[in-house]
Design an enzyme around this catalytic site. Structure first.
Site, short mmCIF file in Angstrom:
data_model
loop_
_atom_site.label_atom_id
_atom_site.label_comp_id
_atom_site.label_asym_id
_atom_site.label_seq_id
_atom_site.Cartn_x
_atom_site.Cartn_y
_atom_site.Cartn_z
N GLY A 141 0.83 -1.20 0.00
CA GLY A 141 0.00 0.00 0.00
C GLY A 141 0.86 1.25 0.00
O GLY A 141 1.02 1.91 -1.03
N ARG A 247 -4.52 14.31 -4.47
CA ARG A 247 -4.22 14.85 -3.13
C ARG A 247 -4.61 16.33 -3.07
O ARG A 247 -5.08 16.82 -2.04
CB ARG A 247 -2.72 14.68 -2.82
N GLU A 367 -4.54 7.99 -0.54
CA GLU A 367 -3.70 9.03 -1.18
C GLU A 367 -2.47 9.36 -0.32
O GLU A 367 -2.06 10.51 -0.25
CB GLU A 367 -4.52 10.31 -1.41
P1 TGC Z 1 10.94 7.78 -4.41
O1 TGC Z 1 12.30 7.18 -4.64
O2 TGC Z 1 10.77 8.77 -3.33
O3 TGC Z 1 10.39 8.40 -5.76
C1 TGC Z 1 10.49 7.72 -6.99
C2 TGC Z 1 10.50 8.81 -8.05
O4 TGC Z 1 9.25 9.49 -8.02
C3 TGC Z 1 9.44 10.87 -7.72
N1 TGC Z 1 8.34 11.26 -6.83
C4 TGC Z 1 7.34 12.04 -7.24
N2 TGC Z 1 7.10 12.64 -8.42
C5 TGC Z 1 5.98 13.38 -8.53
N3 TGC Z 1 5.11 13.52 -7.51
C6 TGC Z 1 5.30 12.93 -6.32
N4 TGC Z 1 4.43 13.08 -5.32
C7 TGC Z 1 6.46 12.15 -6.13
N5 TGC Z 1 6.96 11.43 -5.10
C8 TGC Z 1 8.13 10.90 -5.55
C9 TGC Z 1 10.80 10.96 -7.05
O5 TGC Z 1 11.36 12.23 -7.21
C10 TGC Z 1 11.55 9.89 -7.81
O6 TGC Z 1 11.91 10.44 -9.06
P2 TGC Z 1 13.26 9.98 -9.80
O7 TGC Z 1 13.39 10.93 -10.95
O8 TGC Z 1 14.36 10.11 -8.78
O9 TGC Z 1 13.04 8.57 -10.22
O10 TGC Z 1 9.92 6.57 -4.27
P3 TGC Z 1 9.64 5.58 -3.09
O11 TGC Z 1 9.40 4.24 -3.69
O12 TGC Z 1 10.72 5.68 -2.04
O13 TGC Z 1 8.24 6.10 -2.52
C11 TGC Z 1 8.06 7.33 -1.96
C12 TGC Z 1 6.66 7.42 -1.28
C13 TGC Z 1 6.61 6.55 -0.05
C14 TGC Z 1 6.51 8.87 -0.89
C15 TGC Z 1 5.56 7.00 -2.28
O14 TGC Z 1 5.65 5.66 -2.56
C16 TGC Z 1 4.17 7.30 -1.76
O15 TGC Z 1 3.68 8.40 -1.96
N6 TGC Z 1 3.49 6.30 -1.11
C17 TGC Z 1 2.08 6.45 -0.76
C18 TGC Z 1 1.23 5.61 -1.70
C19 TGC Z 1 -0.08 6.26 -2.01
O16 TGC Z 1 -0.31 7.43 -1.77
N7 TGC Z 1 -0.97 5.51 -2.60
C20 TGC Z 1 -2.23 6.06 -3.06
C21 TGC Z 1 -2.98 5.08 -3.95
S1 TGC Z 1 -4.28 5.83 -4.88
C22 TGC Z 1 -5.45 6.16 -3.75
O17 TGC Z 1 -5.30 6.04 -2.59
C23 TGC Z 1 -6.73 6.70 -4.29
S2 TGC Z 1 -7.92 7.05 -3.09
C24 TGC Z 1 -8.76 8.22 -3.96
C25 TGC Z 1 -10.11 8.50 -3.56
O18 TGC Z 1 -11.00 7.61 -3.43
O19 TGC Z 1 -10.40 9.73 -3.45
P1 FAD Z 2 0.01 0.10 4.92
O1 FAD Z 2 0.91 0.65 3.87
O2 FAD Z 2 0.11 -1.36 5.22
O3 FAD Z 2 0.24 0.93 6.25
C1 FAD Z 2 -0.26 0.50 7.53
C2 FAD Z 2 0.23 1.50 8.58
O4 FAD Z 2 1.68 1.49 8.61
C3 FAD Z 2 -0.17 2.94 8.25
O5 FAD Z 2 -0.42 3.64 9.45
C4 FAD Z 2 1.08 3.50 7.60
O6 FAD Z 2 1.18 4.92 7.69
C5 FAD Z 2 2.16 2.81 8.42
N1 FAD Z 2 3.43 2.75 7.70
C6 FAD Z 2 3.74 2.12 6.54
N2 FAD Z 2 5.01 2.33 6.21
C7 FAD Z 2 5.56 3.10 7.17
C8 FAD Z 2 6.84 3.70 7.38
N3 FAD Z 2 7.84 3.55 6.50
N4 FAD Z 2 7.02 4.45 8.49
C9 FAD Z 2 5.99 4.66 9.37
N5 FAD Z 2 4.75 4.14 9.22
C10 FAD Z 2 4.55 3.37 8.13
N6 FAD Z 2 -5.71 2.74 -3.64
C11 FAD Z 2 -5.66 2.82 -5.01
O7 FAD Z 2 -4.66 2.48 -5.62
N7 FAD Z 2 -6.73 3.29 -5.71
C12 FAD Z 2 -7.87 3.67 -5.10
O8 FAD Z 2 -8.83 4.10 -5.78
C13 FAD Z 2 -7.97 3.59 -3.69
N8 FAD Z 2 -9.13 3.90 -3.04
C14 FAD Z 2 -9.24 3.70 -1.69
C15 FAD Z 2 -10.47 3.87 -1.07
C16 FAD Z 2 -10.60 3.63 0.30
C17 FAD Z 2 -11.93 3.76 0.97
C18 FAD Z 2 -9.46 3.28 1.07
C19 FAD Z 2 -9.57 3.08 2.55
C20 FAD Z 2 -8.25 3.08 0.46
C21 FAD Z 2 -8.12 3.28 -0.93
N9 FAD Z 2 -6.90 3.02 -1.61
C22 FAD Z 2 -6.84 3.11 -2.98
C23 FAD Z 2 -5.78 2.44 -0.89
C24 FAD Z 2 -4.95 3.45 -0.10
O9 FAD Z 2 -4.20 4.25 -0.97
C25 FAD Z 2 -4.05 2.65 0.86
O10 FAD Z 2 -4.90 2.11 1.85
C26 FAD Z 2 -2.97 3.51 1.49
O11 FAD Z 2 -2.02 3.91 0.54
C27 FAD Z 2 -2.26 2.78 2.66
O12 FAD Z 2 -1.89 1.50 2.29
P2 FAD Z 2 -2.29 0.24 3.23
O13 FAD Z 2 -3.73 0.33 3.54
O14 FAD Z 2 -1.78 -0.98 2.55
O15 FAD Z 2 -1.51 0.47 4.59
#
Ligand code: TGC
Ligand code: FAD
Length: 389
Positions: A141, A247, A367
């Site tokens: 995630g 975001r 996000e």
């Molecule tokens: P890292 O080595 O830091 O970065 C890899 C490359 O990506 C660049 N980068 C970005 N570029 C644009 N925007 C950003 N926000 C960026 N963050 C990083 C970075 O500069 C690097 O570029 P390059 O040129 O050096 O290759 O990557 P990492 O694997 O260590 O990960 C960093 C981390 C932890 C911040 C990233 O993996 C992260 O943001 N994790 C959170 C995952 C997340 O947010 N998942 C969301 C899934 S979608 C969702 O939740 C939809 S819900 C929507 C809804 O229902 O409203």
């Molecule tokens: P994990 O990554 O397993 O994290 C569990 C806990 O550990 C969290 O508190 C986290 O902050 C903590 N943690 C993890 N790593 C670290 C670290 N290095 N240091 C300190 N703490 C850490 N995803 C999509 O791709 N598309 C979607 O459309 C989408 N929609 C969603 C809709 C809903 C209702 C929800 C609840 C989630 C959705 N998501 C979607 C998924 C969402 O992006 C993930 O749930 C989120 O990124 C966290 O991943 P995880 O749930 O696997 O938690």
């Protein structure tokens, strides 16, 4: 200008006429079309997503900040205001719009070929085709770089295998943006959901975002032509850049949920009497209302500032993390405080505050969790990466 509870910082004056009109139109749509039904949809977990998508398409909010291909081409502040009004109604409705416009449409608009854009964007803008965005996996995630969904070449075709989970709009989608690992790195694909081998399963038993469809995506030897790959969606960086867009919408949306809860609590406090006086007259209640007001309107000020930066192409990912962390954290605090002002009624779906508070549990997590955005900012402040051991 008089001091008002609705706009204590006079921020309305900072909006131009077009921005105010868009905000008011979206608010009116929510009041007339969503508000009468939202509690039922939340209670039963059954939002009518296809019908809602058609209405939201007519309203013009899908991909509204994108140009061309049937998109409205508004500025970022207008898009933010729309997100705020949608989420003042329910986070699930804003999620539908965010995932459609900021994730699925944005990925195609930013990284797709002209043919892919023509094929998908007009239908998505109109709400005829719903999109989803599959990044998260059951075991990956916060760290999508470790994804195990694969895409391998077979002749000119791609074969995709893997699972994505917690995917908003999944079961309702006609097109899924799926991120998969190839030998060359992460690649984004536009996957029509009627492709053989692709299936979805609803995630039920959610206590949050119940007025939103959340799903698992299964890819079992999904064969795609070469042109299903989004040509410029190469590398994890491109997936993360899409997240910036969604975001940004959350920075505004979360304030909408908080504002709605604050309004409910203020109104309730002025009419609920205990010890022979309105509870709004007690200092402890006023302390809560003032604290909530500061959080809501400081959050709105921050959203507006970041929106103006975005409109000047100056908004950075760190600033997006700043806004997402601050506003979701403050918004959930506001809703929880509002709940206490309503006493027992605060836990009932007869009022909106418990629904908003429960929804924001998801908003705090998706996000990028609050912890992830803390670490992103920590790295920005110190230069040290604390994600990995
Ligand atoms: P890292 O080595 O830091 O970065 C890899 C490359 O990506 C660049 N980068 C970005 N570029 C644009 N925007 C950003 N926000 C960026 N963050 C990083 C970075 O500069 C690097 O570029 P390059 O040129 O050096 O290759 O990557 P990492 O694997 O260590 O990960 C960093 C981390 C932890 C911040 C990233 O993996 C992260 O943001 N994790 C959170 C995952 C997340 O947010 N998942 C969301 C899934 S979608 C969702 O939740 C939809 S819900 C929507 C809804 O229902 O409203
Ligand atoms: P994990 O990554 O397993 O994290 C569990 C806990 O550990 C969290 O508190 C986290 O902050 C903590 N943690 C993890 N790593 C670290 C670290 N290095 N240091 C300190 N703490 C850490 N995803 C999509 O791709 N598309 C979607 O459309 C989408 N929609 C969603 C809709 C809903 C209702 C929800 C609840 C989630 C959705 N998501 C979607 C998924 C969402 O992006 C993930 O749930 C989120 O990124 C966290 O991943 P995880 O749930 O696997 O938690």
């Amino acid at each position: 200008m008089p001091f008002t509870a609705q706009d204590p910082l006079s921020l309305d004056d900072s909006l131009d006429t077009a921005e105010r009109t868009i905000r008011d139109n979206v608010a009116a749509f929510c009041r007339n079309e969503i508000a009468p039904h939202i509690t039922q949809w939340f209670e039963h977990g059954n939002p009518p997503v296809p019908e809602l998508a058609t209405q939201l398409g007519e309203l013009g909010v899908f991909g509204m900040h994108l140009d061309g291909y049937g998109c409205a081409g508004t500025n970022a502040v207008s898009y933010g205001l729309a997100c705020m009004e949608l989420e003042a109604c329910d986070s699930g409705i804003r999620s539908l719009v965010s995932v459609q416009g900021s994730l699925a449409m944005y990925a195609i608009w930013r990284y797709g070929s002209h043919t892919q854009k023509q094929q998908w964007l007009p239908d998505m803008a109109a709400g005829r085709a719903i999109g989803c965005f599959g990044l998260t996996e059951p075991d990956h995630g916060s760290d999508p770089s470790a994804m195990t969904t694969t895409a391998t070449k077979n002749g000119d075709d791609w074969i995709l295998n893997g699972r994505k989970t917690w995917i908003t709009n999944g079961c309702a989608a006609k097109i899924a943006i799926v991120w998969a690992a190839t030998p060359q790195g992460v690649q984004g694909f536009a996957v029509p959901t009627d492709t053989p081998g692709f299936s979805t399963h609803p995630i039920t038993r959610k206590m949050s975002l119940r007025a939103s469809v959340t799903s698992e995506l299964v890819l079992d030897n999904v064969r795609l032509p070469a042109d299903a790959a989004l040509p410029d969606a190469t590398g994890l960086k491109t997936a993360l850049a899409c997240l910036n867009e969604a975001r940004y919408g959350i920075i505004w949306g979360s304030i909408g949920a908080a504002r709605s809860s604050l309004d409910t609590a203020r109104e309730y406090a002025s009419t609920r009497t205990q010890f022979d006086r309105p509870i709004a007259g007690f200092q402890l209640t006023q302390n809560k209302l003032v604290d909530m007001t500061l959080k809501v309107h400081n959050g709105l000020l921050l959203a507006l500032h970041l929106g103006r930066l975005k409109d000047n192409q100056q908004l950075t990912p760190h600033q997006v993390s700043y806004g997402k962390l601050n506003n979701t954290r403050d918004a959930i605090d506001v809703c929880r405080q509002a709940r206490t002002i309503l006493g027992a009624n605060g836990v009932s779906l007869d009022y909106d505050v418990i629904r908003h508070a429960n929804n924001l549990e998801s908003v705090l997590t998706y996000e990028g969790t609050a912890e992830m955005h803390t670490l992103i900012l920590g790295q920005g402040l110190t230069g040290h990466n604390a994600f990995r051991g």
